[in-house]
Enzyme design. Structure first.
Site, mmCIF file in Angstrom:
data_model
loop_
_atom_site.group_PDB
_atom_site.id
_atom_site.type_symbol
_atom_site.label_atom_id
_atom_site.label_comp_id
_atom_site.label_asym_id
_atom_site.label_seq_id
_atom_site.Cartn_x
_atom_site.Cartn_y
_atom_site.Cartn_z
ATOM 1 N N CYS A 2 37.404 19.199 60.826
ATOM 2 C CA CYS A 2 38.187 19.023 62.042
ATOM 3 C C CYS A 2 38.416 17.525 62.248
ATOM 4 C CB CYS A 2 37.546 19.562 63.316
ATOM 5 S SG CYS A 2 37.161 21.303 63.241
ATOM 6 N N ARG A 27 41.314 16.807 57.253
ATOM 7 C CA ARG A 27 39.981 17.271 57.662
ATOM 8 C C ARG A 27 39.969 18.734 58.103
ATOM 9 N NH1 ARG A 27 36.693 12.848 58.714
ATOM 10 N NH2 ARG A 27 35.283 14.202 59.855
ATOM 11 N N TRP A 73 39.417 23.022 61.470
ATOM 12 C CA TRP A 73 38.943 23.808 60.330
ATOM 13 C C TRP A 73 37.970 24.808 60.944
ATOM 14 C CZ3 TRP A 73 34.313 25.008 57.894
ATOM 15 C CH2 TRP A 73 34.424 25.535 56.587
ATOM 16 N N ASN A 99 34.343 18.394 67.062
ATOM 17 C CA ASN A 99 34.189 18.542 65.613
ATOM 18 C C ASN A 99 32.707 18.752 65.352
ATOM 19 O OD1 ASN A 99 34.088 18.237 62.834
ATOM 20 N ND2 ASN A 99 34.220 16.006 62.922
ATOM 21 N N GLY A 100 32.349 19.865 64.726
ATOM 22 C CA GLY A 100 30.928 20.126 64.454
ATOM 23 C C GLY A 100 30.587 21.565 64.781
ATOM 24 N N GLU A 484 34.472 19.519 36.368
ATOM 25 C CA GLU A 484 35.392 18.856 37.294
ATOM 26 C C GLU A 484 36.832 19.339 37.069
ATOM 27 O OE1 GLU A 484 35.137 17.381 39.934
ATOM 28 O OE2 GLU A 484 36.923 16.173 40.202
ATOM 29 N N LYS A 488 39.072 21.209 39.920
ATOM 30 C CA LYS A 488 40.395 20.706 40.334
ATOM 31 C C LYS A 488 41.415 21.825 40.291
ATOM 32 C CE LYS A 488 39.500 17.945 41.955
ATOM 33 N NZ LYS A 488 38.260 17.252 42.065
ATOM 34 N N GLU A 491 40.709 24.694 43.046
ATOM 35 C CA GLU A 491 40.845 24.384 44.467
ATOM 36 C C GLU A 491 42.284 24.130 44.890
ATOM 37 O OE1 GLU A 491 38.882 20.862 46.047
ATOM 38 O OE2 GLU A 491 39.131 19.822 44.154
ATOM 39 N N HIS A 507 27.252 32.663 24.530
ATOM 40 C CA HIS A 507 26.245 33.444 25.253
ATOM 41 C C HIS A 507 26.863 34.269 26.376
ATOM 42 C CE1 HIS A 507 23.033 31.505 23.047
ATOM 43 N NE2 HIS A 507 23.632 30.343 23.272
ATOM 44 N N LYS A 606 38.761 18.056 53.776
ATOM 45 C CA LYS A 606 38.336 16.909 52.978
ATOM 46 C C LYS A 606 36.870 16.570 53.210
ATOM 47 C CE LYS A 606 39.113 13.388 50.286
ATOM 48 N NZ LYS A 606 39.171 13.730 48.854
HETATM 49 O O1 M6R Z 1 32.853 13.495 50.623
HETATM 50 P P1 M6R Z 1 31.982 14.080 49.551
HETATM 51 O O2 M6R Z 1 32.125 13.398 48.244
HETATM 52 O O3 M6R Z 1 30.548 14.182 49.973
HETATM 53 O O4 M6R Z 1 32.523 15.559 49.387
HETATM 54 C C1 M6R Z 1 31.919 16.464 48.504
HETATM 55 C C2 M6R Z 1 32.790 17.661 48.256
HETATM 56 O O5 M6R Z 1 33.077 18.329 49.453
HETATM 57 C C3 M6R Z 1 34.095 17.290 47.570
HETATM 58 O O6 M6R Z 1 33.879 16.609 46.373
HETATM 59 C C4 M6R Z 1 34.930 18.555 47.286
HETATM 60 O O7 M6R Z 1 34.295 19.346 46.338
HETATM 61 C C5 M6R Z 1 36.340 18.179 46.828
HETATM 62 N N1 M6R Z 1 37.297 19.042 47.450
HETATM 63 C C6 M6R Z 1 36.524 18.287 45.349
HETATM 64 O O8 M6R Z 1 37.809 17.951 44.961
#
Ligand code: M6R
Length: 611
Positions: A2, A27, A73, A99-100, A484, A488, A491, A507, A606
């Site tokens: 948020c 956010r 969010w 927010n929280g 990674e 990517k 998501e 396996h 984010k």
């Molecule tokens: O701000 P942070 O690096 O702590 O965030 C961690 C994850 O939430 C963040 O890397 C998330 O997985 C991304 N969407 C990946 O692209």
């Protein structure tokens, strides 16, 4: 998660708030709302994005010098108009954005219901609004006292901004666990979850700490704890430029951020890597370096992409400095009663510096007496303030929800620390250390070379954009890169993708391979190269489609794979910095071709400030 924005001053609040919400939309973006105080408090809110909110208010009179706004969010209650913020208290004395998460909200709600309160939404925020109002009316106290008293009853995390309709020239803000920054202008104040909505108006900011309450009244700022202890505000100067938070001609922030990587890696090394000496100096670790050099064990914690960077760090520390490393999801670490020794060094990695699980894991490690270091991107965020020392990744603001340049900057920092430790501990010879420094300084140019092949990745993306599944394989340093790459893709394009250590394929995952399955293999030359060639053959024998990341001039894999993506030669320990880039671009183009919202993928945010 948020985003919250507030304004009080001499300008019209609404345009400042809307612009601020757009900057914070990364956010959370499932609903948005605004409240403007102008005699009365008028609230407008709706499901959807900030642009939907703008549409809603198009024909309304939005004038007023005080306002608050929220982009959500969802945590409690589905994303809809009613659950959107701001929330008003039942008798209309208070309007609040939050927010929280208020963890004890159901108990508080029950108590308020017993006292006649009726709730419109399913949110924990409305409970807080009504709790403040209940204390205000029952205790006949000021709005500020009511807010402070209410917060002493709350368990959980909050960044809140509160308007009281009876105390008109005033905004009240408070923070615990969720970030809140105050911008100080000339006769005006700005509030926001991070500094991006503030930077175009002022560079003077106060980062609120946990349990702080700020009150702006009649153009004066006072800062207290929730227990009424007066605090002296610490004013910082923002080192952020407005251009850094705009798209700069790119279609998406993600693409801009991918293309910024030669610059961001260079900035992360700037002033730290001296190639003519050669030497690495890390000012942020200066005071803790003796303890780090003597460390018997390093534990790296993080989430998502930052956790993947941590896995690369494990290989780097063990190889260069010969220190045993464990890498843990922060969320698992904090809940499983981990064994932490006083001479452990814990390194927390986070782009945002606000990830709730990582913050909680840091607190646990500190309580156990470990030295806790941070690798963070957002200056002044919570993690750098909670850790004993650390190194900033100077990647610049990362707005796209999918992390790209933060990953390469994090790996750059980890490589610098590992190399420095290797030198100081004598586990790297001077020649090896010098050669590694040279390789590291060559990375930015090599990144540019990879980016110049952008069109090739686009063509491959067009061929596989309709696939339902992808497998990513890598060994050693490239296993985290495979993870990674898969993250990517899933998501931002919503295609199911899995990363695996290549040798594990036989396996289980090999059962998935058929002629429709693209298998992305990171086949950069290292000590397992021959093994990965065999893995590619195993995929081809089952008619799988192989997209291989290879070193320039590799003819062996070229003759076997369906597609290759070449990266320049480098030391294999540093090649994750290169190998990840074609994977970022492949995901980006597939997502764009599938019509996905690349910068704001569904269900994500984010900065994950909830547990
Ligand atoms: O701000 P942070 O690096 O702590 O965030 C961690 C994850 O939430 C963040 O890397 C998330 O997985 C991304 N969407 C990946 O692209």
């Amino acid at each position: 998660m948020c985003g919250i924005v507030g304004y009080i001053g001499k300008r019209q609040a609404y345009p400042i708030i809307i612009k601020g919400l757009k900057r914070l939309e990364y956010r959370g973006y499932d609903s948005a709302g605004v409240a403007i105080l102008n005699g009365e408090t008028r609230i407008f809110k709706c499901k959807g994005k900030v642009s939907d909110l703008e549409e809603l208010t198009k024909k309304e009179d939005m004038t007023g010098f005080i306002g608050i706004g929220h982009t959500r969010w969802a945590t409690h209650g589905e994303p809809n108009d009613v659950n959107a913020h701001p929330h008003a208290s039942m008798n209309g004395h208070f309007v609040i954005i939050h927010n929280g998460i208020i963890e004890n909200y159901s108990r508080l709600k029950q108590r308020l219901e017993d006292r006649g309160y009726i709730f419109k939404s399913e949110t924990d925020t409305e409970v807080l609004a009504n709790l403040i109002e209940y204390i205000y009316m029952k205790g006949n106290v000021s709005a500020e006292i009511a807010v402070r008293l209410a917060l002493t009853k709350v368990i959980g995390a909050y960044g809140i901004i509160v308007i009281c309709k009876d105390e008109k020239e005033q905004l009240i803000a408070a923070r615990k666990g969720s970030p809140l920054v105050i911008g100080i202008g000339d006769g005006e104040y700005f509030f926001a979850s991070d500094a991006t909505p503030i930077v175009e108006y002022t560079h003077s900011v106060i980062y609120m700490n946990d349990n702080n309450v700020a009150v702006i009244k009649n153009n004066d700022l006072s800062l207290k704890t929730i227990h009424n202890d007066t605090l002296t505000p610490e004013v910082h100067t923002l080192d952020l430029d407005i251009g850094e938070i705009e798209k700069g001609g790119f279609d998406h922030f993600m693409l801009k951020e991918i293309f910024e990587q030669s610059r961001s890696i260079l900035d992360t090394m700037r002033g730290r890597v001296v190639s003519d000496n050669p030497e690495i100096t890390l000012g942020g670790l200066y005071h803790v370096m003796p303890r780090l050099i003597e460390a018997k064990r390093i534990i790296i914690i993080g989430c998502g992409t930052s956790w993947h960077a941590g896995l690369v760090g494990e290989y780097l520390f063990e190889e260069f400095a010969r220190i045993p490393v464990e890498v843990e999801y922060a969320s698992e670490f904090r809940y499983r009663n981990p064994v932490i020794f006083k001479d452990d060094v814990v390194i927390a990695i986070s782009q945002s510096g606000e990830t709730a699980d990582t913050l909680a894991a840091i607190k646990l490690a500190k309580e156990a007496g470990a030295l806790v270091l941070g690798i963070c991107n957002v200056v002044g965020s919570s993690i750098p303030r909670e850790t004993h020392a650390g190194v900033y990744t100077h990647a610049g603001p990362e707005i796209g929800v999918a992390s790209t340049k933060a990953f390469t900057a994090q790996v750059t920092v980890l490589a610098m620390i590992a190399m420095h430790l290797g030198d100081k501990r004598g586990t790297l010879t001077k020649e090896e250390y010098t050669a590694l420094i040279k390789h590291l300084t060559e990375i930015p140019n090599k990144v540019d070379k990879i980016l110049s092949k952008n069109e090739e990745y686009k063509e491959i993306a067009a061929l596989y954009k309709n696939s339902n599944n992808f497998l990513y394989l890598g060994r050693g340093y490239y296993f985290p890169v495979a993870l990674e790459g898969a993250l990517k893709l899933k998501e931002i394009s919503y295609i199911h993708a899995e990363g695996y250590p290549a040798a594990e394929m036989k396996h289980g995952p090999i059962a998935l391979i058929d002629e429709k399955m693209p298998v992305v293999v990171i086949a950069v030359k290292d000590n397992t190269y021959d093994k990965i060639v065999s893995n590619i053959q195993e995929v081809k024998a089952r008619k799988g489609i192989v997209i291989a990341i290879v070193n320039e001039g590799d003819t062996v894999i070229k003759s076997m794979a369906d597609h290759i993506m070449e990266i320049p030669n480098s030391d294999f320990a540093l090649a994750p910095l290169l190998a990840v880039i074609p994977l970022q671009l492949l995901s980006y183009y597939i997502a764009v071709m599938r019509g996905c919202n690349v910068d704001q993928p569904r269900n994500l945010a984010k900065s994950v400030t909830v547990e």
